[in-house]
Design a protein around this motif. Structure first.
Motif, mmCIF file in Angstrom:
data_model
loop_
_atom_site.group_PDB
_atom_site.id
_atom_site.type_symbol
_atom_site.label_atom_id
_atom_site.label_comp_id
_atom_site.label_asym_id
_atom_site.label_seq_id
_atom_site.Cartn_x
_atom_site.Cartn_y
_atom_site.Cartn_z
ATOM 1 N N LEU A 140 17.730 -35.340 19.786
ATOM 2 C CA LEU A 140 16.461 -35.723 19.178
ATOM 3 C C LEU A 140 15.430 -34.636 19.455
ATOM 4 O O LEU A 140 15.097 -34.395 20.624
ATOM 5 N N PRO A 141 14.902 -33.994 18.413
ATOM 6 C CA PRO A 141 13.794 -33.061 18.629
ATOM 7 C C PRO A 141 12.469 -33.822 18.627
ATOM 8 O O PRO A 141 12.160 -34.561 17.684
ATOM 9 N N LEU A 142 11.712 -33.692 19.674
ATOM 10 C CA LEU A 142 10.417 -34.369 19.795
ATOM 11 C C LEU A 142 9.301 -33.358 19.624
ATOM 12 O O LEU A 142 9.332 -32.293 20.243
ATOM 13 N N ARG A 143 8.324 -33.708 18.786
ATOM 14 C CA ARG A 143 7.197 -32.808 18.549
ATOM 15 C C ARG A 143 5.899 -33.526 18.919
ATOM 16 O O ARG A 143 5.699 -34.688 18.569
ATOM 17 N N GLN A 144 5.012 -32.797 19.600
ATOM 18 C CA GLN A 144 3.744 -33.383 20.005
ATOM 19 C C GLN A 144 2.720 -33.261 18.889
ATOM 20 O O GLN A 144 2.580 -32.222 18.255
ATOM 21 N N ARG A 145 2.013 -34.354 18.641
ATOM 22 C CA ARG A 145 1.000 -34.393 17.594
ATOM 23 C C ARG A 145 -0.349 -33.995 18.158
ATOM 24 O O ARG A 145 -0.538 -33.861 19.365
ATOM 25 N N SER A 146 -1.305 -33.838 17.250
ATOM 26 C CA SER A 146 -2.633 -33.381 17.671
ATOM 27 C C SER A 146 -3.323 -34.369 18.599
ATOM 28 O O SER A 146 -4.171 -33.988 19.397
ATOM 29 N N ASP A 147 -2.954 -35.660 18.496
ATOM 30 C CA ASP A 147 -3.576 -36.658 19.360
ATOM 31 C C ASP A 147 -2.881 -36.788 20.712
ATOM 32 O O ASP A 147 -3.231 -37.647 21.526
ATOM 33 N N GLY A 148 -1.877 -35.942 20.945
ATOM 34 C CA GLY A 148 -1.178 -35.952 22.219
ATOM 35 C C GLY A 148 0.078 -36.801 22.236
ATOM 36 O O GLY A 148 0.873 -36.723 23.179
ATOM 37 N N SER A 149 0.286 -37.630 21.218
ATOM 38 C CA SER A 149 1.471 -38.480 21.167
ATOM 39 C C SER A 149 2.692 -37.671 20.729
ATOM 40 O O SER A 149 2.568 -36.583 20.168
ATOM 41 N N TRP A 150 3.876 -38.230 20.970
ATOM 42 C CA TRP A 150 5.122 -37.563 20.614
ATOM 43 C C TRP A 150 5.845 -38.343 19.525
ATOM 44 O O TRP A 150 5.852 -39.566 19.524
ATOM 45 N N LYS A 151 6.459 -37.608 18.598
ATOM 46 C CA LYS A 151 7.238 -38.220 17.525
ATOM 47 C C LYS A 151 8.572 -37.483 17.396
ATOM 48 O O LYS A 151 8.660 -36.275 17.649
ATOM 49 N N VAL A 152 9.604 -38.216 16.998
ATOM 50 C CA VAL A 152 10.870 -37.565 16.675
ATOM 51 C C VAL A 152 10.663 -36.753 15.405
ATOM 52 O O VAL A 152 10.255 -37.297 14.365
ATOM 53 N N ASP A 153 10.916 -35.458 15.485
ATOM 54 C CA ASP A 153 10.740 -34.573 14.337
ATOM 55 C C ASP A 153 11.912 -34.805 13.378
ATOM 56 O O ASP A 153 13.005 -34.282 13.556
ATOM 57 N N TRP A 154 11.663 -35.609 12.335
ATOM 58 C CA TRP A 154 12.757 -36.162 11.555
ATOM 59 C C TRP A 154 13.464 -35.139 10.679
ATOM 60 O O TRP A 154 12.845 -34.337 9.986
ATOM 61 N N SER A 155 14.776 -35.196 10.709
ATOM 62 C CA SER A 155 15.650 -34.504 9.771
ATOM 63 C C SER A 155 16.959 -35.271 9.767
ATOM 64 O O SER A 155 17.223 -36.088 10.663
ATOM 65 N N LEU A 156 17.808 -35.035 8.784
ATOM 66 C CA LEU A 156 19.069 -35.755 8.708
ATOM 67 C C LEU A 156 19.950 -35.491 9.929
ATOM 68 O O LEU A 156 20.703 -36.365 10.363
ATOM 69 N N SER A 157 19.839 -34.309 10.503
ATOM 70 C CA SER A 157 20.676 -33.963 11.650
ATOM 71 C C SER A 157 20.325 -34.760 12.895
ATOM 72 O O SER A 157 21.081 -34.739 13.873
ATOM 73 N N VAL A 158 19.197 -35.474 12.882
ATOM 74 C CA VAL A 158 18.864 -36.345 14.013
ATOM 75 C C VAL A 158 19.950 -37.404 14.174
ATOM 76 O O VAL A 158 20.370 -37.734 15.289
ATOM 77 N N VAL A 159 20.426 -37.941 13.052
ATOM 78 C CA VAL A 159 21.415 -39.015 13.085
ATOM 79 C C VAL A 159 22.777 -38.487 13.500
ATOM 80 O O VAL A 159 23.491 -39.097 14.302
ATOM 81 N N HIS A 160 23.162 -37.364 12.934
ATOM 82 C CA HIS A 160 24.424 -36.698 13.277
ATOM 83 C C HIS A 160 24.253 -35.220 12.963
ATOM 84 O O HIS A 160 23.697 -34.864 11.919
ATOM 85 N N PRO A 161 24.721 -34.333 13.810
ATOM 86 C CA PRO A 161 24.469 -32.899 13.590
ATOM 87 C C PRO A 161 25.046 -32.350 12.289
ATOM 88 O O PRO A 161 24.594 -31.306 11.814
ATOM 89 N N ARG A 162 26.026 -33.046 11.685
ATOM 90 C CA ARG A 162 26.602 -32.539 10.436
ATOM 91 C C ARG A 162 26.051 -33.234 9.192
ATOM 92 O O ARG A 162 26.419 -32.877 8.078
ATOM 93 N N LEU A 163 25.206 -34.216 9.365
ATOM 94 C CA LEU A 163 24.584 -34.871 8.214
ATOM 95 C C LEU A 163 23.482 -33.966 7.676
ATOM 96 O O LEU A 163 22.629 -33.500 8.413
ATOM 97 N N SER A 164 23.513 -33.706 6.366
ATOM 98 C CA SER A 164 22.558 -32.762 5.790
ATOM 99 C C SER A 164 22.300 -33.095 4.335
ATOM 100 O O SER A 164 22.851 -34.052 3.782
ATOM 101 N N GLY A 165 21.493 -32.276 3.705
ATOM 102 C CA GLY A 165 21.203 -32.465 2.290
ATOM 103 C C GLY A 165 22.383 -32.186 1.386
ATOM 104 O O GLY A 165 22.393 -32.583 0.221
ATOM 105 N N THR A 166 23.404 -31.498 1.905
ATOM 106 C CA THR A 166 24.592 -31.188 1.106
ATOM 107 C C THR A 166 25.836 -31.930 1.582
ATOM 108 O O THR A 166 26.845 -31.960 0.888
ATOM 109 N N LYS A 167 25.793 -32.527 2.754
ATOM 110 C CA LYS A 167 26.945 -33.232 3.306
ATOM 111 C C LYS A 167 26.552 -34.651 3.709
ATOM 112 O O LYS A 167 25.474 -34.878 4.254
ATOM 113 N N LYS A 168 27.449 -35.598 3.471
ATOM 114 C CA LYS A 168 27.234 -36.982 3.868
ATOM 115 C C LYS A 168 28.544 -37.551 4.403
ATOM 116 O O LYS A 168 29.610 -36.947 4.253
#
Length: 548
Positions: A140-168
């Motif tokens: 899980l890549p976590l990115r800090q927001r301007s208000d100091g809170s943290w969010k998971v920096d969303w992409s398909l690879s968060v769920v599985h490293p091989r899940l992508s826009g071209t692979k399912k």
């Protein structure tokens, strides 16, 4: 903005209706248990170079994993930078691959990445229904927001490293030569060939009934060509029980056929689902999904119910005498509660009665009554009288609804009209309708002899009478006029639920006739009357008599 029946606050998180992961076969599984929510043992201190901010990032990562594992997908998605997309992907990945009760645990200490994110590795243990367990690692890549809170920096690879826009991912089950041994209420055989929408249901009901075992694989496929590029996991489960007698369901072949035909012609290629059940005992007569294969939206979908939820909101108000159908509750075009809410096409009904507000699905009128209910009162009424949020034992996996207490005044306003964080599906809304017009909750069921651990109270007769009148008037002189020409004493409530600012609204309709209650949702249907209404009309036309 919504065009009919409901709006949502800016804080509302909804999935986008177009699936990202499509599968040939799936069993709807949204109910899950919380696992992996505590700090992983043995991790020790943070990795070298860690910052003071990393404990906060780790806490957010753990919370995300716990919500995902528990099936709290809106909450999990809300912890990401792209809530709508994240909820859609999580739902389709978990349910579409027949994953039951995932275990998601932090696997190592967080590390600082080159792009200023904090990476938290995790292990996913995914039990695949009736096959085996698929285990893999991701981060899980976590990115800090301007208000100091943290969010998971969303992409398909968060769920599985091989899940992508071209692979399912695709779940392939091997036919063992056994045919589903399931019948309808009268003993007629039910097959996925005759009733395509029942494919995921039949697989659940018939799991383990034959002696042939089960085999399958999870494959990585190219989104454009469908070509298998990699096999992630293979399964070969030996039979663990001898053959048994056919499973007799509560389904009615006549109603099921009518439901499948109505949805196939009325959904116009959109994702949609419906449920019909008996009012007197909760037995499910039909359930159908579009597309017919894949995710069983009818019983495991997680939708904002929109204005169909006003059945529950009205019940809460009527129960405490906060309003009567004849009371004047003004319906202006706009009402601001932290954000601006409006009605269908910014309509207004000045000096309208509460009955008129219900039949025309006036959002602003219902929101104006929010002060009449306590923060938890709507959820308490939903659980106490309608069983929503309690554990249902339907006979197959089901999502049984969620009505969390609002976090602020804007969310409280949204919850009055079935938005905010309220979650339901056609099974829940058909049951809500059945309870409203009978006064008694009956746990829905698709098989006989299911344990019932719910605890509910009957609605007072006066409230039931008021609700029946309101539902009937919505058909004769309100937004459900499309059902007015059908025979029988039909009552209904339309609904439109906002998904996101850039997606068309979902259309809803809940109805009852005789001893049958029904509910239908059409994703991106824009309005309930215009999308779900014709589906219910076709179903009631094709199945004119109550089932025996």
């Amino acid at each position: 903005m919504p065009r009919s029946g409901a709006t949502a606050p800016a804080t509302t998180r909804r999935r986008r209706p177009r699936p990202v992961v499509r599968t040939v076969t799936s069993v709807a599984v949204v109910s899950a248990v919380v696992v992996g929510g505590s700090y992983a043992a043995g991790l020790g201190p943070f990795a070298r170079g860690a910052t003071d901010a990393e404990p906060a990032a780790l806490a957010q990562a753990r919370a995300f994993l716990a919500d995902w594992a528990a099936g709290r997908l809106p909450d999990a998605a809300g912890r990401t930078t792209r809530p709508a997309t994240a909820q859609e992907v999580l739902r389709n990945f978990t349910a579409g691959l027949d994953i039951r009760r995932p275990t998601l645990t932090v696997a190592a200490a967080p590390t600082q990445a080159a792009d200023d994110t904090v990476d938290v590795p995790f292990t996913a243990t995914m039990p695949i229904a009736d096959l085996g367990t698929w285990t893999y690692r991701s981060k899980l890549p976590l990115r800090q927001r301007s208000d100091g809170s943290w969010k998971v920096d969303w992409s398909l690879s968060v769920v599985h490293p091989r899940l992508s826009g071209t692979k399912k991912f695709h779940l392939e089950r091997e036919d063992t030569g056994a045919t589903p041994n399931v019948t309808d209420r009268k003993g007629a055989s039910l097959s996925a060939t005759t009733f395509p929408s029942l494919d995921p249901v039949l697989r659940q009901l018939d799991a383990g009934t034959d002696a042939g075992g089960a085999r399958g694989a999870i494959q990585l496929v190219d989104r454009a060509t469908g070509k298998v590029t990699r096999t992630e996991a293979t399964f070969a489960k030996k039979p663990d029980r001898p053959a048994r007698r056919p499973v007799r369901t509560t389904l009615d072949a006549t109603w099921q056929a009518a439901a499948e035909k109505a949805l196939a012609s009325g959904a116009h290629g959109r994702n949609a689902s419906l449920v019909a059940l008996r009012i007197d005992n909760g037995e499910i007569l039909a359930m159908a999904n579009s597309p017919s294969s894949g995710f069983n939206r009818a019983v495991s979908g997680t939708y904002a119910p929109g204005s169909t939820w006003k059945i529950v909101t009205s019940s809460a108000l009527l129960l405490k005498g906060a309003v009567a159908p004849s009371d004047v509750v003004d319906c202006p075009k706009y009402l601001t509660v932290g954000k601006e809410f409006h009605n269908v096409e910014t309509s207004e009904h000045r000096n309208a009665t509460f009955l008129k507000d219900f039949t025309e699905s006036c959002n602003t009128a219902f929101i104006s009554l929010r002060g009449k209910l306590g923060d938890r009162e709507l959820g308490d009424v939903a659980g106490k009288y309608f069983g929503v949020g309690q554990k249902w034992r339907v006979g197959i996996a089901s999502y049984d609804g969620s009505v969390p207490a609002p976090r602020d005044e804007t969310e409280q306003a949204a919850s009055m009209i079935g938005q905010g964080r309220i979650q339901a599906n056609p099974l829940i809304m058909a049951s809500v309708t059945a309870t409203a017009v009978s006064g008694t909750f009956h746990q829905p069921s698709i098989t006989h002899g299911n344990q019932n651990t719910t605890s509910t109270a009957p609605l007072p007769r006066k409230v039931v009478a008021q609700l029946r009148t309101m539902l009937r008037t919505t058909v004769t002189d309100g937004t459900a006029r499309g059902l007015a020409g059908l025979p029988g004493d039909i009552g209904a409530k339309t609904g439109t639920a906002e998904v996101s600012d850039d997606e068309p609204n979902n259309g809803w309709l809940a109805a009852h006739r005789g001893n049958v209650a029904l509910a239908c949702v059409v994703e991106q249907g824009v309005t309930g009357g215009g999308s779900a209404g014709p589906v219910i009309r076709d179903l009631l036309t094709a199945a004119p008599a109550d089932p025996s």
